[in-house]
Design an enzyme around this catalytic site. Structure first.
Site, PDB file in Angstrom:
ATOM      1  CD  GLU A 283      37.675  47.445  33.626  1.00  0.00           C
ATOM      2  OE1 GLU A 283      37.512  46.454  34.355  1.00  0.00           O
ATOM      3  OE2 GLU A 283      38.780  47.820  33.230  1.00  0.00           O
ATOM      4  CB  CYS A 317      32.284  44.918  39.422  1.00  0.00           C
ATOM      5  SG  CYS A 317      33.474  46.153  39.901  1.00  0.00           S
TER       6      CYS A 317
END
Ligand SMILES: NC(=O)c1ccc[n+]([C@@H]2O[C@H](COP(=O)([O-])OP(=O)(O)OC[C@H]3O[C@@H](n4cnc5c(N)ncnc54)[C@H](O)[C@@H]3O)[C@@H](O)[C@H]2O)c1
Length: 588
Positions: A283, A317
């Site tokens: 990720e 993010c």
């Protein structure tokens, strides 16, 4: 009806005690700070042996944790492995009780959890509540209601050749999962992998960031207290501290890695994981596009845009990092957002009411400034910045106000590299195709948001964006739908960590077949195919394939007749196979 009635009766969930006296003994940032931490100019490394912790908003020293050696990491993983053997036998009822205990604690201690997150990262407690608490509660609630369903054996269809079989997929624990996580959401980043891993029957060891170790070492106490309350070994879940070497040691000792962090480190993790051939979920970073068509309710979109870029000091993010606005509303969008940004106050979050807190590390602050400088050098213009409140002396460099920048283009680093901060660069577009082209012109592909008065138009644009997720007429709400997978494409990584896909990714996915009518019907190899094979074995096999899979019913019937004929004929076994001793002789 029974279910509804049951919902009215509060479940009997035990409470847990977690000692927080050491973390909250001196939490009032309005007091005179007596001990200010001065971080070294060079990046701290493993050989420093200690992970130093401090409050980004005040630079007040918080303490240190050991940078664990390879042997120490191996010991922690071995303890988790031992505990997992026991936990693998736990029932879903016991696992749900564990989740309920955690949920109860979290809801009753929101303030404590948020203050600790705020002290360790510099974010406001409102941001901590939205990003840390809500997302975690959603995940727990989803696992409680659907987790077992998705981990139960799942029946699958059998093919034509195996009609006499029953097929299913079983989801077994993998063993011990390793997670290496960043500093941006220290509570959620630990709970997120832990909840899925443990619910699927695994143990887990989480390496927290060197920039958020202080809070991580407290949060794990909550999980271990809840494990003890359900009679599970506390060492099933562990948090370890250190730098890259500690992380590398973790990769080489676990059964699967979940890595959440930057793209560069993600590459290193994948290299290390290649040594032991364990699966990895990566990720990584993002550079999400936020597309605004001309037919939107502008005030509403401006509100969403601000949350999308400024929440948690922009350390997201899936934060909006590139704004593409239709040329017809570009000026009004820039004016409205600028006006709002100017009113945003920035300051030490626990010392007053501020909209935005500090930047987590000085390094990060410097990176933001260098991205802005590069853009300005290439012709960009700052049109608005937030307002500083009273900044603590010695921590001034930790603050970077929300900044609106126009006249940007894709030659600028600001539009290519991940900023991970509260910068809002805005570009205009003329057609939907152009918006799609601009959005896709990125190394990253994590999330995306598309706004249009026409849901159909927004969906059409969204469908052409190459990203792991997209929110239509909203921002990042996909993350709150915890049934959905989360992850990216391109340099944003691969694999999924939330939702059904993320839960099952914590499992050994085992394919099982068994006889449907055991012991009456079993697989019997037809005579021509039993060893030693018959002369007509290949002809028989070809007919069998056509009879089973042929597209034309008449051809299939003809092939079937052929098969039956060959079966009924005397199948002459190939003679004298033993004569094939030098590989060149053929049986008669
Ligand atoms: N996609 C997502 O879900 C997601 C979520 C949050 C943050 N992020 C990303 O995280 C990044 C910011 O976090 P960061 O600065 O902490 O990231 P980072 O990659 O610098 O560090 C992440 C973790 O990796 C460890 N590490 C560093 N080098 C290592 C090595 N060689 N081997 C093993 N471990 C090592 C660090 O100690 C830390 O715990 C941003 O790029 C952001 O986009 C992604």
């Amino acid at each position: 009806i029974c279910r509804l009635l049951l919902m009215l009766i509060p479940p009997n969930v035990p409470s847990i005690e977690v000692d927080a006296s050491d973390v909250m003994d001196d939490g009032n940032q309005t007091q005179e700070n007596s001990y200010i931490y001065i971080p070294p100019r060079v990046r701290t490394q493993q050989q420093d042996k200690r992970v130093q912790c401090y409050e980004p908003a005040t630079m007040k020293y918080l303490g240190y944790f050991p940078a664990l050696s390879r042997d120490e990491v191996n010991d922690r993983v071995a303890s988790a492995r031992k505990a997992q053997k026991e936990w693998a036998k736990s029932s879903f009822k016991q696992r749900r009780l564990l989740l309920r205990i955690l949920l109860k604690y979290i809801i009753e201690h929101q303030e404590l959890i948020c203050e600790i997150s705020s002290r360790d990262t510099g974010k406001t407690i409102v941001d901590a509540n939205m990003g840390e608490i809500m997302a975690t509660c959603e995940k727990i609630t989803w696992l409680l209601s659907e987790g077992e369903k998705w981990l139960k054996p799942e029946s699958r269809s059998c093919g034509r050749a195996t009609l006499h079989k029953k097929a299913r997929v079983e989801f077994h624990p993998l063993g011990v999962i390793g997670a290496i996580v960043p500093w941006n959401y220290p509570f959620h980043n630990i709970f997120n992998p832990v909840l899925a891993a443990v619910f699927a029957g695994n143990g887990i060891v989480v390496k927290v960031s060197e920039h958020a170790s202080w809070s991580g070492c407290f949060y794990v106490r909550i999980i271990q207290a809840a494990l003890a309350a359900v009679g599970a070994p506390e060492s099933l879940v562990d948090v370890i501290t250190g730098f890259a070497e500690t992380g590398e040691a973790l990769v080489s000792s676990v059964d699967k890695m979940i890595f959440v962090g930057s793209t560069g480190v993600g590459r290193m993790i994948m290299k290390s994981a290649a040594e032991t051939l364990i699966p990895v979920t990566l990720e990584l970073g993002g550079k999400d596009a936020f597309i605004v068509c001309e037919d939107v309710d502008l005030d509403h979109v401006v509100n969403v845009a601000l949350r999308a870029s400024i929440t948690s000091s922009g350390h997201n993010c899936t934060g909006a990092e590139r704004f593409y606005v239709h040329k017809n509303i570009y000026s009004s969008f820039v004016d409205k957002i600028s006006e709002r940004v100017k009113a945003i106050t920035v300051g030490p979050p626990l010392a007053g009411k501020y909209d935005m807190g500090a930047i987590c590390t000085q390094e990060q602050s410097e990176k933001l400034q260098s991205l802005v400088n590069d853009a300005l050098d290439r012709g960009a213009k700052i049109v608005a910045r937030g307002t500083f409140g009273h900044l603590p002396e010695g921590a001034v460099d930790q603050y970077f106000p929300p900044t609106v920048i126009v006249d940007v283009n894709h030659t600028m680093k600001l539009m290519q590299e991940e900023a991970f901060g509260p910068i809002l660069p805005i570009m205009k577009f003329s057609t939907d195709d152009e918006a799609v082209r601009l959005a896709n012109d990125s190394r990253f592909g994590l999330g995306c948001a598309v706004f249009s008065g026409s849901q159909r138009r927004a969906k059409n644009i969204a469908s052409q964006i190459r990203s792991g997720s997209v929110a239509i007429n909203d921002f990042a709400t996909n993350y709150l739908c915890q049934s959905l997978p989360f992850g990216g494409v391109k340099e944003s990584g691969f694999g999924r960590f939330a939702g059904v896909e993320g839960l099952r990714a914590c499992c050994l996915v085992k394919a099982v077949v068994e006889d449907r009518w055991w012991p009456y019907i079993q697989t019997k190899h037809p005579k021509p195919l039993t060893y030693p094979v018959a002369d007509n074995a290949f002809e028989f096999q070809m007919s069998l394939v056509e009879a089973t899979y042929g597209l034309n019913i008449w051809d299939r019937l003809r092939a079937l007749v052929n098969v039956l004929k060959m079966l009924s004929e005397q199948n002459t076994p190939a003679k004298d196979n033993s004569a094939v001793d030098d590989g060149s002789k053929r049986a008669d």
